[in-house]
Design a protein around this motif. Structure first.
Motif, PDB file in Angstrom:
ATOM      1  N   GLU A  66      12.632  46.589  -6.398  1.00  0.00           N
ATOM      2  CA  GLU A  66      11.889  45.660  -4.746  1.00  0.00           C
ATOM      3  C   GLU A  66      13.187  45.438  -3.630  1.00  0.00           C
ATOM      4  O   GLU A  66      13.916  45.052  -4.690  1.00  0.00           O
ATOM      5  CB  GLU A  66      11.210  44.199  -4.860  1.00  0.00           C
ATOM      6  N   LEU A  67      12.942  45.997  -2.507  1.00  0.00           N
ATOM      7  CA  LEU A  67      14.081  45.737  -1.492  1.00  0.00           C
ATOM      8  C   LEU A  67      13.492  44.226  -0.859  1.00  0.00           C
ATOM      9  O   LEU A  67      12.654  44.192  -0.408  1.00  0.00           O
ATOM     10  CB  LEU A  67      14.310  46.088  -0.470  1.00  0.00           C
ATOM     11  N   TRP A  68      14.576  42.996  -0.518  1.00  0.00           N
ATOM     12  CA  TRP A  68      13.892  42.098  -0.415  1.00  0.00           C
ATOM     13  C   TRP A  68      15.558  42.031   0.772  1.00  0.00           C
ATOM     14  O   TRP A  68      16.216  42.473   0.867  1.00  0.00           O
ATOM     15  CB  TRP A  68      14.096  40.758  -1.238  1.00  0.00           C
ATOM     16  N   VAL A  69      15.202  40.809   1.953  1.00  0.00           N
ATOM     17  CA  VAL A  69      15.941  40.549   2.567  1.00  0.00           C
ATOM     18  C   VAL A  69      15.782  39.178   2.969  1.00  0.00           C
ATOM     19  O   VAL A  69      14.838  38.507   3.119  1.00  0.00           O
ATOM     20  CB  VAL A  69      15.625  41.475   4.263  1.00  0.00           C
ATOM     21  N   GLY A  86      12.185  40.635 -11.988  1.00  0.00           N
ATOM     22  CA  GLY A  86      11.582  39.056 -12.093  1.00  0.00           C
ATOM     23  C   GLY A  86      12.985  38.434 -10.991  1.00  0.00           C
ATOM     24  O   GLY A  86      12.925  37.568 -10.946  1.00  0.00           O
ATOM     25  N   VAL A  87      14.075  39.265 -11.225  1.00  0.00           N
ATOM     26  CA  VAL A  87      15.481  38.633 -10.883  1.00  0.00           C
ATOM     27  C   VAL A  87      16.139  39.350  -9.363  1.00  0.00           C
ATOM     28  O   VAL A  87      15.907  39.910  -9.384  1.00  0.00           O
ATOM     29  CB  VAL A  87      16.603  38.828 -12.033  1.00  0.00           C
ATOM     30  N   LEU A  88      16.163  38.476  -9.209  1.00  0.00           N
ATOM     31  CA  LEU A  88      16.114  38.603  -7.494  1.00  0.00           C
ATOM     32  C   LEU A  88      18.488  38.552  -7.018  1.00  0.00           C
ATOM     33  O   LEU A  88      18.600  38.045  -7.438  1.00  0.00           O
ATOM     34  CB  LEU A  88      16.171  38.031  -6.304  1.00  0.00           C
ATOM     35  N   THR A  89      19.008  39.767  -7.015  1.00  0.00           N
ATOM     36  CA  THR A  89      20.251  39.809  -6.941  1.00  0.00           C
ATOM     37  C   THR A  89      21.258  40.549  -6.342  1.00  0.00           C
ATOM     38  O   THR A  89      20.321  41.859  -4.835  1.00  0.00           O
ATOM     39  CB  THR A  89      20.575  40.834  -8.126  1.00  0.00           C
ATOM     40  N   PRO A  90      21.194  39.919  -4.694  1.00  0.00           N
ATOM     41  CA  PRO A  90      21.852  40.242  -3.590  1.00  0.00           C
ATOM     42  C   PRO A  90      22.976  41.326  -3.339  1.00  0.00           C
ATOM     43  O   PRO A  90      23.367  41.463  -4.673  1.00  0.00           O
ATOM     44  CB  PRO A  90      23.023  38.645  -2.912  1.00  0.00           C
TER      45      PRO A  90
END
Length: 156
Positions: free
Chosen positions: A124-127, A148-152
């Protein structure tokens, strides 16, 4: 005053104006609330503006908003981008059971970097955005959420 001196004075004045704007945004970046928002890319390229990813941002909105399009004020509450009804502010609209900012935000990318909006299955793309008291959020960096892990993303 000689024309050369006037030209130098104008150039210095223009540099000061640009530096003051850059300083304002740097201070805002440090002081405004930040939040990560799951996003959906809209259009990754427009020749006039350069290379960018246009992002639609969903917001948490109360069920008391009257219709499918409304004005709201944005804030960060409990780690979520939240819209509260207001007489003026940003425009939001209801779509598929959620509220979305009417105006997408643009995240500019360099020429040599692959399009970050094209993600593999399961990603998923997050900003990360900073939320000013008025106006639309300002994008700071992109990230990918996988398992479940957000990686910049490193886009430099």
């Amino acid at each position: 005053m000689k024309p050369v001196h006037r030209g130098i004075a104008v150039a210095v004045l223009q540099c000061l104006i640009v530096l003051s704007l850059a300083g304002k945004y740097a201070i805002d970046r440090q002081s405004l609330p930040r939040v990560w928002v799951k996003t959906a890319p809209v259009d990754p390229n427009l020749p006039i503006r350069g290379r960018y990813v246009s992002l639609r941002l969903p917001v948490d909105g109360p069920s008391s908003l009257p219709d499918s399009s409304s004005q709201a004020r944005l804030s960060v509450q409990n780690g979520h981008l939240t819209a509260t009804p207001a007489t003026s502010g940003v425009s939001i609209f209801g779509w598929r059971g959620q509220w979305i900012l009417t105006e997408p935000v643009a995240f500019f990318i360099s020429e040599g970097i692959p399009d970050p909006s094209r993600r593999a299955l399961g990603e998923e793309l997050w900003v990360e955005v900073s939320v000013p008291p008025q106006g639309i959020p300002r994008p700071l960096r992109l990230g990918v959420k996988r398992d479940g892990v957000l990686t910049p993303l490193d886009l430099h």
